[in-house]
Design an enzyme around this catalytic site. Structure first.
Site, PDB file in Angstrom:
ATOM      1  N   THR A  44      48.818 -57.136   1.671  1.00 38.65           N
ATOM      2  CA  THR A  44      47.805 -57.830   2.463  1.00 38.65           C
ATOM      3  C   THR A  44      47.846 -57.476   3.947  1.00 38.65           C
ATOM      4  OG1 THR A  44      49.199 -59.742   2.965  1.00 38.65           O
ATOM      5  CG2 THR A  44      47.964 -59.824   0.896  1.00 38.65           C
ATOM      6  N   ASP A  45      46.786 -57.866   4.624  1.00 40.41           N
ATOM      7  CA  ASP A  45      46.749 -57.755   6.080  1.00 40.41           C
ATOM      8  C   ASP A  45      47.319 -59.051   6.663  1.00 40.41           C
ATOM      9  OD1 ASP A  45      44.721 -59.697   5.870  1.00 40.41           O
ATOM     10  OD2 ASP A  45      43.108 -58.269   6.272  1.00 40.41           O
ATOM     11  N   ALA A  46      47.235 -59.218   7.970  1.00 37.27           N
ATOM     12  CA  ALA A  46      47.817 -60.392   8.630  1.00 37.27           C
ATOM     13  C   ALA A  46      47.153 -61.698   8.194  1.00 37.27           C
ATOM     14  CB  ALA A  46      47.713 -60.245  10.149  1.00 37.27           C
ATOM     15  N   GLY A  47      45.946 -61.606   7.666  1.00 36.31           N
ATOM     16  CA  GLY A  47      45.232 -62.797   7.214  1.00 36.31           C
ATOM     17  C   GLY A  47      45.470 -63.146   5.759  1.00 36.31           C
ATOM     18  N   ILE A 104      44.727 -61.226   3.193  1.00 32.41           N
ATOM     19  CA  ILE A 104      43.699 -60.609   2.337  1.00 32.41           C
ATOM     20  C   ILE A 104      44.154 -59.199   1.976  1.00 32.41           C
ATOM     21  CG2 ILE A 104      41.312 -59.775   2.274  1.00 32.41           C
ATOM     22  CD1 ILE A 104      40.583 -62.149   4.092  1.00 32.41           C
TER      23      ILE A 104
END
Length: 171
Positions: A29-32, A34
């Site tokens: 995932t990314d920092a969010g 997602i």
């Protein structure tokens, strides 16, 4: 080629040749939280590799034996909804076309009954180019970073085991 779903009914549909479970980890995932868009290709690669393994084809053993290997030649993805951290996904594999030197797959990523991503992946068969009398292992050791594979026909023993393609245009 365009992305055409094999089915958008459910990942449990009989219109797939293989289903592979994937759990989304932090690294996906990314920092969010997602899933990073490129990781869908990794999920699809894992599903195809596991499916080929169930058919009795170990890609590394075929390569080391000098028989050849599959490589990705073309991809196309359509993102519909995001996958998120801790999601339990199902990645489907359906053969849609078998040629003399390539196989095309329709692949989908599902979370439950929600279709998240549709993809088309075409893989091609390549064989090692080795000097006369050299083994594949020796050629690997001596490779200077240049391309040491050439396109070739898929071996008959592999073609004989691949399933009948499912039309990508049927829904």
């Amino acid at each position: 080629m365009s992305v055409s779903p094999v089915s958008s009914v459910s990942p449990e549909s009989s219109r797939y040749h293989h289903r592979h479970p994937v759990r989304v980890y932090w690294e996906d995932t990314d920092a969010g939280g997602i899933v990073f868009y490129g990781n869908y290709l990794k999920f699809m690669e894992r599903a195809r590799t596991e499916w080929l393994s169930t058919l009795g084809f170990g890609q590394e053993s075929m390569r080391r034996a000098g028989e050849g290997m599959f490589i990705v030649a073309e991809t196309q993805l359509r993102y519909l909804k995001p996958a998120r951290l801790d999601d339990q996904l199902t990645v489907t594999v359906a053969v849609t076309e078998v040629g003399r030197a390539s196989v095309t797959f329709a692949q989908e990523v599902w979370r439950g009954d929600a279709l998240l991503t549709q993809g088309m992946v075409r893989i091609g068969w390549v064989q090692p180019v080795t000097p006369r009398g050299a083994s594949v292992a020796q050629a690997d050791d001596e490779a200077s970073g240049e391309d040491s594979f050439r396109p070739a026909r898929i071996p008959a023993r592999i073609l004989a085991i691949l399933p009948t393609p499912i039309s990508a245009s049927k829904g």
